[in-house]
Design an enzyme around this catalytic site. Structure first.
Site, short mmCIF file in Angstrom:
data_model
loop_
_atom_site.label_atom_id
_atom_site.label_comp_id
_atom_site.label_asym_id
_atom_site.label_seq_id
_atom_site.Cartn_x
_atom_site.Cartn_y
_atom_site.Cartn_z
N GLY A 28 27.30 21.88 2.33
CA GLY A 28 27.56 23.31 2.26
C GLY A 28 26.32 24.14 2.53
O GLY A 28 25.31 23.65 3.04
N ALA A 29 26.39 25.44 2.18
CA ALA A 29 25.33 26.40 2.50
C ALA A 29 25.01 26.31 3.99
O ALA A 29 23.84 26.16 4.39
CB ALA A 29 24.09 26.15 1.64
N LEU A 30 26.04 26.40 4.81
CA LEU A 30 25.91 26.15 6.24
C LEU A 30 25.04 27.19 6.93
O LEU A 30 25.03 28.35 6.56
CB LEU A 30 27.30 26.12 6.90
CG LEU A 30 28.31 25.11 6.35
CD1 LEU A 30 29.54 25.06 7.25
CD2 LEU A 30 27.71 23.73 6.18
N HIS A 34 23.90 23.51 11.16
CA HIS A 34 25.24 22.95 11.00
C HIS A 34 26.17 23.42 12.12
O HIS A 34 26.98 22.65 12.63
CB HIS A 34 25.83 23.37 9.65
CG HIS A 34 25.08 22.86 8.47
ND1 HIS A 34 24.35 23.67 7.63
CD2 HIS A 34 24.93 21.60 7.98
CE1 HIS A 34 23.81 22.95 6.67
NE2 HIS A 34 24.13 21.70 6.86
N GLN A 61 23.32 11.45 -5.20
CA GLN A 61 22.05 11.40 -4.47
C GLN A 61 21.01 12.34 -5.03
O GLN A 61 19.94 12.53 -4.43
CB GLN A 61 22.28 11.68 -2.99
CG GLN A 61 22.76 13.06 -2.64
CD GLN A 61 23.24 13.16 -1.20
OE1 GLN A 61 24.30 12.63 -0.86
NE2 GLN A 61 22.46 13.82 -0.36
N GLY A 148 22.52 15.28 11.84
CA GLY A 148 21.32 15.85 12.43
C GLY A 148 20.16 14.86 12.44
O GLY A 148 19.98 14.08 11.49
N GLN A 154 17.82 9.17 6.94
CA GLN A 154 19.24 9.17 6.61
C GLN A 154 20.08 8.69 7.79
O GLN A 154 20.97 7.84 7.64
CB GLN A 154 19.68 10.58 6.20
CG GLN A 154 21.19 10.74 6.03
CD GLN A 154 21.56 12.14 5.62
OE1 GLN A 154 21.38 12.51 4.47
NE2 GLN A 154 22.07 12.93 6.55
N LEU A 185 15.54 24.04 10.34
CA LEU A 185 16.53 24.74 9.53
C LEU A 185 17.01 23.82 8.41
O LEU A 185 17.33 22.65 8.64
CB LEU A 185 17.72 25.17 10.39
CG LEU A 185 17.53 26.42 11.25
CD1 LEU A 185 18.70 26.60 12.19
CD2 LEU A 185 17.38 27.64 10.36
N SER A 187 19.14 24.12 4.32
CA SER A 187 19.72 24.94 3.26
C SER A 187 18.71 25.19 2.15
O SER A 187 18.79 26.20 1.45
CB SER A 187 20.97 24.25 2.69
OG SER A 187 21.94 24.06 3.70
#
Length: 231
Positions: A28-30, A34, A61, A148, A154, A185, A187
């Site tokens: 979230g917090a796109l 994103h 996590q 990304g 990750q 970029l 969040s």
């Protein structure tokens, strides 16, 4: 385009599927990073396919003292941004939907790859990340999932998990999107003070400087090879 908000896997599975399903996983917090992932997913899925964006803040996590409770949650804005970028649906399940009965006793282990770099200072982080990615891959049943390249470790771990455990899904990495000053970029950038932001820029500036120096050295070597050897 308006994205449909779905809260349960049953609602997602009830949707008629045509073409390829491309999934973009987020907490979230796109932001524009994103949106770039979603646009890439739309291109891969094509007009006949489907793009699903997941929004889930995964408690597994986050370590002790990390920002689980204050992690930004902006679902209404996320659904709007996702739709504008080309998503058909936003799957935003509750913790109980993803982990019925509480935290899972069986989890994915990141192994040695998860103990290096970021994993050395965040023990268990990548185990939790892989566990939720595996869960969301099963819940969303995509043909392709996009992540990304900003989170390089990750992405490498997800690719290894999919290969080692024979997940029938294609993993696509999308280049990092940066702000005008070069900061990737994220969040979490909203947490940074002006002084911390200047400090954070040192990493990207060093990487770009190294890239430019390497390119200059390669150009000099190429020119040297073009000069005929003298007696």
């Amino acid at each position: 385009m308006t994205a449909t908000l779905l809260r349960t896997a049953a609602d997602l599975h009830a949707r008629a599927r045509t073409g390829r399903r491309a999934v973009v996983m987020t907490m979230g917090a796109l932001h524009e990073g994103h949106a770039t992932l979603i646009r890439a997913a739309r291109k891969i899925a094509g007009p006949e396919g489907e793009v699903v964006v997941t929004v889930f803040v995964n408690p597994l996590q986050f370590g002790a003292g990390e920002d689980l409770d204050r992690y930004p949650r902006t679902l209404d804005a996320d659904v709007e941004l996702a739709g504008k970028a080309g998503a058909d649906a936003v799957f935003a399940p509750s913790v109980d939907e993803v982990y019925p009965g509480g935290e899972p006793q069986v989890r994915i282990s990141a192994g040695p790859m998860g103990e290096r770099l970021e994993g050395s200072s965040r023990p268990g982080h990548f185990d939790g990340m892989l566990t939720v990615v595996a869960k969301l891959l099963h819940l969303t049943r995509p043909d392709v999932a996009l992540y990304g390249q900003k989170d390089a470790q990750q992405l490498a771990l997800i690719r290894r998990m999919v290969r080692d455990l024979n997940f029938g899904v294609e993993i696509v990495g999308v280049p990092t999107v940066r702000e005008e000053d070069g900061l990737a970029l994220s969040s979490r950038n909203r947490y940074l003070s002006p002084a911390e932001r200047r400090t954070a820029l040192a990493l990207s500036q060093a990487l770009f400087a190294g890239r430019d120096r390497h390119a200059a050295q390669e150009a000099l070597r190429a020119r040297a090879r073009e000069v005929p050897a003298s007696r």
